[in-house]
Design a protein around this motif. Structure first.
Motif, PDB file in Angstrom:
ATOM      1  N   CYS A  46       1.829 -98.690  -3.611  1.00  8.40           N
ATOM      2  CA  CYS A  46       1.904 -99.836  -2.522  1.00  8.40           C
ATOM      3  C   CYS A  46       3.317 -99.910  -1.933  1.00  8.40           C
ATOM      4  O   CYS A  46       3.308-100.580  -0.935  1.00  8.40           O
ATOM      5  CB  CYS A  46       1.906-101.232  -3.613  1.00  8.40           C
ATOM      6  SG  CYS A  46       3.531-101.777  -4.413  1.00  8.40           S
ATOM      7  N   GLY A  47       4.282 -99.026  -2.385  1.00 13.66           N
ATOM      8  CA  GLY A  47       5.366 -98.902  -1.544  1.00 13.66           C
ATOM      9  C   GLY A  47       6.279 -99.964  -1.714  1.00 13.66           C
ATOM     10  O   GLY A  47       7.618 -99.789  -1.020  1.00 13.66           O
ATOM     11  N   ALA A  48       6.145-101.122  -2.119  1.00 18.84           N
ATOM     12  CA  ALA A  48       7.191-101.997  -2.430  1.00 18.84           C
ATOM     13  C   ALA A  48       8.601-101.741  -3.008  1.00 18.84           C
ATOM     14  O   ALA A  48       9.510-102.039  -2.545  1.00 18.84           O
ATOM     15  CB  ALA A  48       6.673-103.293  -3.102  1.00 18.84           C
ATOM     16  N   CYS A  49       8.687-100.407  -3.826  1.00 19.83           N
ATOM     17  CA  CYS A  49       9.760 -99.995  -4.486  1.00 19.83           C
ATOM     18  C   CYS A  49      10.565 -99.015  -3.484  1.00 19.83           C
ATOM     19  O   CYS A  49      11.431 -98.562  -4.040  1.00 19.83           O
ATOM     20  CB  CYS A  49       9.430 -99.573  -5.628  1.00 19.83           C
ATOM     21  SG  CYS A  49       8.370 -98.317  -5.611  1.00 19.83           S
ATOM     22  N   MET A  50      10.122 -98.981  -2.314  1.00 20.88           N
ATOM     23  CA  MET A  50      10.428 -97.473  -1.679  1.00 20.88           C
ATOM     24  C   MET A  50      12.126 -97.684  -1.557  1.00 20.88           C
ATOM     25  O   MET A  50      12.671 -98.440  -1.206  1.00 20.88           O
ATOM     26  CB  MET A  50       9.800 -97.413  -0.212  1.00 20.88           C
ATOM     27  CG  MET A  50      10.015 -96.198   0.543  1.00 20.88           C
ATOM     28  SD  MET A  50       8.789 -94.935  -0.308  1.00 20.88           S
ATOM     29  CE  MET A  50       7.165 -95.644   0.312  1.00 20.88           C
ATOM     30  N   MET A  51      12.663 -96.567  -1.755  1.00 19.92           N
ATOM     31  CA  MET A  51      14.241 -96.325  -1.590  1.00 19.92           C
ATOM     32  C   MET A  51      14.386 -94.875  -1.044  1.00 19.92           C
ATOM     33  O   MET A  51      13.314 -94.017  -1.176  1.00 19.92           O
ATOM     34  CB  MET A  51      14.787 -96.162  -3.042  1.00 19.92           C
ATOM     35  CG  MET A  51      14.998 -97.519  -3.775  1.00 19.92           C
ATOM     36  SD  MET A  51      15.811 -97.447  -5.391  1.00 19.92           S
ATOM     37  CE  MET A  51      15.217 -98.706  -5.999  1.00 19.92           C
ATOM     38  N   LEU A  52      15.537 -94.512  -0.526  1.00 19.24           N
ATOM     39  CA  LEU A  52      15.869 -93.426   0.117  1.00 19.24           C
ATOM     40  C   LEU A  52      16.802 -92.814  -1.054  1.00 19.24           C
ATOM     41  O   LEU A  52      17.770 -93.300  -1.649  1.00 19.24           O
ATOM     42  CB  LEU A  52      16.851 -93.765   1.539  1.00 19.24           C
ATOM     43  CG  LEU A  52      15.974 -94.048   2.558  1.00 19.24           C
ATOM     44  CD1 LEU A  52      17.021 -93.844   3.846  1.00 19.24           C
ATOM     45  CD2 LEU A  52      14.530 -93.371   2.939  1.00 19.24           C
ATOM     46  N   VAL A  53      16.278 -91.476  -1.456  1.00 16.71           N
ATOM     47  CA  VAL A  53      17.375 -90.783  -2.361  1.00 16.71           C
ATOM     48  C   VAL A  53      17.536 -89.382  -1.817  1.00 16.71           C
ATOM     49  O   VAL A  53      16.928 -88.519  -1.229  1.00 16.71           O
ATOM     50  CB  VAL A  53      16.349 -90.178  -3.562  1.00 16.71           C
ATOM     51  CG1 VAL A  53      17.256 -89.484  -4.633  1.00 16.71           C
ATOM     52  CG2 VAL A  53      16.166 -91.613  -4.210  1.00 16.71           C
TER      53      VAL A  53
END
Lengths: 158, 313
Positions: A46-53
Motif C-alpha cells: 500500500c505504500g503508506a509507510c514510504m520513507m526515503l533511506v
C-alpha cells in the motif's frame, strides 16, 4: 539479541537499541516518536509507510531497522521547513490530493523521490511512481495533478 | 504466559551482523545466518506468512564491489549481486545491449521494490515467475557463487531446480551474474514481455524472453527463447528457437515459436490464471517477445518496458 544502531531521521541522529526483526516503520513510529508514516498493509502493497533511506524510496514496514543503521532517513515530517509546507504538500492541498489523509505521507514521499530522480516527469511516469501507493478516496487525479504542477513550477523557475 | 515466554526467548535468540566483505558474510552463513540485502523477498515473505524471518541474519547490503555493472574480458557483462532493478533499468549498457533485461527490471514491483530489490536476491529466490530470469537465461547467465572453499560458477539453468529451490549450498553467497557477449554474426535484439493484469505491483502470469540475431540479409541466424511462470523453473525452449532460425523473423515464424513454447509449457492453475489459460497465453506472449526482439534487432526503437506496448502484436 538487541542491536545498537544510529538512525539519522530528518537530519537528527537517534541512538537506538532495537530487536533485529524490528521494522524501520515501527522503530521510527515507536522509538523515535514520529508517527507521520502509516502502517496500512504491513507487506509492501500500500505504500503508506514510504520513507526515503539515503534517498531511495523504501516500504519501511518491510525494511529492517538494523539495515538502516547509519543511514539518512526522511519521513513526511522532514519534507516541510518547520511550519512552512513543501511545495508538494501545498499542491496536494490546493489540488484535492488529500481526502482522508492516510495515504498522504507515503504519497508525498514517493512524489519527492520521483521529482528527485526525474525533475520533469510525464503523466505516465507520475502514475508509475505512485502505483505502489494506494489511495481509496481521491481517485488519484488530484494527486497526479499536484505532482505535475510542482514539476511545472520548478521547470518555470529554471 | 507460556506464549509470552516463548516469544521472549525467540526475540533474544535473534542475531544480526552487518558484513562489510564477502568472507565475513560467508562465515556468518556457514554458521547458519541467512543473507539479507533489500529484504523485498525475505521480509515481505515473512509479512505474508510465507516463512518466518530467520533468527540469524547477516546484512550484505553494504559490501563494497557487489553493486557494479561492468564489462567482462570476454565482451559480456558482469552484474554484481547487489545491483538493484532501478539501476539495471537505467544502465546505459543494459539499455543499449541487453534491453530485454531492462524490460524485466522496469516492471518488478513498485519503484520502492526496484530501488531496494537486488538482482542477486531475485536470482537466489528462484521464483519461476521472476521477471529477470528469462532475459538472464537467454544471455547465457552464469551465477558466481562464493563459499567457504572458494568460488564456483554455475549456469543459471543448472542453478534453479524448482520454486524457491536451487543447487546453491546454504553457505554460498551469490556475488555476481555474468552474461555472454552479444551473439556474433549480425545485429541482435532482445526483449522480455509478460502477461499482466496491471502494469505495476504485478507478478508475471506468463512471461517470455527472446534474443534474436539477424544476418546481413535479415535472416534469423540465432535465437534464444525462455519462458516464465510456465513450469517449475524458467527454462529455454529449443523448439521455439529452432522454429526461428533460418526464417525472416516475421509474424508466421514468431507464431510458430509461440506455438512451440505453448507445447513446452507445463503450467499450474492458481489464483492468477488456469493452466489452460496460461498455455494459451504462452503462445501469444512468446510471439510478442520474439517480434519485439526482431524489431530491436532491425534497429527499430521499442520503449522499455516492452510489456506495456506490445498489445495486439
Amino acid at each position: 539479541m538487541a542491536v545498537d544502531i544510529t538512525l539519522s531521521v530528518n537530519g537528527v541522529p537517534y541512538p537506538l537499541t532495537v530487536d533485529p526483526h524490528a521494522s524501520l516503520l515501527h522503530t521510527v513510529r515507536g522509538d523515535v516518536g514520529l508517527t507521520g508514516s502509516k502502517e496500512g498493509c504491513d507487506d509492501s502493497e500500500c505504500g503508506a509507510c514510504m520513507m526515503l533511506v539515503d534517498g531511495r524510496p523504501v516500504n519501511s514496514c518491510s525494511y529492517l531497522a538494523v539495515q538502516a543503521d547509519g543511514s539518512d532517513v526522511t519521513t513526511v515530517e522532514g519534507l516541510s521547513d518547520g511550519e512552512t509546507l513543501a511545495p508538494l504538500q501545498e499542491a496536494f492541498l490546493t489540488r484535492g490530493g488529500v481526502q482522508c489523509g492516510f495515504c498522504t505521507p507515503g504519497m508525498l514521499v514517493s512524489a519527492t523521490a520521483l521529482l528527485d530522480r526525474s525533475p520533469d516527469p510525464s503523466e505516465d511516469e507520475i502514475r508509475t511512481a505512485v502505483s505502489g501507493n494506494l489511495c481509496r478516496c481521491t481517485g488519484y487525479d488530484g494527486i497526479v495533478k499536484a505532482i505535475a504542477a510542482v514539476a511545472a513550477e520548478r521547470a518555470a523557475q529554471g | 504466559m507460556s506464549t509470552a515466554t516463548s516469544m521472549t526467548t525467540s526475540a533474544s535468540s535473534r542475531t544480526y551482523v552487518e558484513a562489510r566483505d564477502v568472507a565475513t558474510a560467508v562465515a556468518a552463513m556457514s554458521a547458519g545466518a541467512r543473507p539479507i540485502a533489500g529484504g523485498t523477498d525475505l521480509v515481505v515473505g515473512a509479512r505474508h506468512g510465507k516463512a518466518p524471518l530467520p533468527a540469524a541474519l547477516v546484512g550484505i547490503h553494504r559490501i563494497p564491489g557487489l553493486g557494479d555493472v561492468a564489462p567482462t574480458d570476454g565482451g559480456g557483462l558482469r552484474i554484481g549481486a547487489l545491483v538493484t532493478h532501478a539501476t539495471l533499468m537505467a544502465d546505459p549498457t543494459v539499455l543499449a545491449s541487453y534491453p530485454g533485461l531492462a524490460d524485466a527490471s522496469a516492471i518488478v514491483g513498485s519503484h520502492a521494490t526496484r530501488a531496494n530489490g537486488t538482482l542477486g536476491g531475485n536470482v537466489m529466490n528462484s521464483s519461476p515467475a521472476m521477471d529477470t530470469g528469462a532475459p538472464l537465461l537467454c544471455h547465457g547467465g552464469v551465477a558466481v557463487l562464493v563459499g567457504p572453499v572458494g568460488e564456483r560458477r554455475v549456469a543459471l539453468a543448472d542453478l534453479w531446480t524448482g520454486p524457491g529451490r536451487s543447487t546453491a549450498a546454504p553457505d554460498e553467497l551469490l556475488v555476481a551474474v555474468e552474461l555472454d557477449a552479444l551473439p556474433a554474426g549480425g545485429a541482435s535484439g532482445s526483449s522480455y514481455v509478460r502477461l499482466q493484469y496491471r502494469r505495476q505491483m504485478e507478478i508475471a502470469i506468463v512471461g517470455a524472453g527472446a534474443v534474436v540475431t539477424l544476418g546481413a540479409d535479415g535472416t534469423v541466424t540465432g535465437a534464444k527463447v525462455a519462458i516464465t511462470a510456465l513450469a517449475p523453473v524458467i527454462h529455454r525452449v529449443a523448439e521455439s528457437e529452432a522454429a526461428l532460425v533460418g526464417t525472416d523473423g516475421g509474424f508466421e515464424a514468431a507464431k510458430a515459436a509461440g506455438a512451440a513454447a505453448a507445447a513446452a509449457a507445463r503450467p499450474i492453475s492458481d489464483v492468477r490464471g488456469s493452466a489452460d489459460y496460461r498455455r494459451a497465453m504462452a503462445a501469444v506472449i512468446t510471439r510478442r517477445a520474439v517480434l519485439t526482439a526482431v524489431r530491436r534487432a532491425r534497429g527499430e526503437s521499442v520503449p522499455v518496458p516492452a510489456s506495456d506496448t506490445t498489445f495486439g502484436s
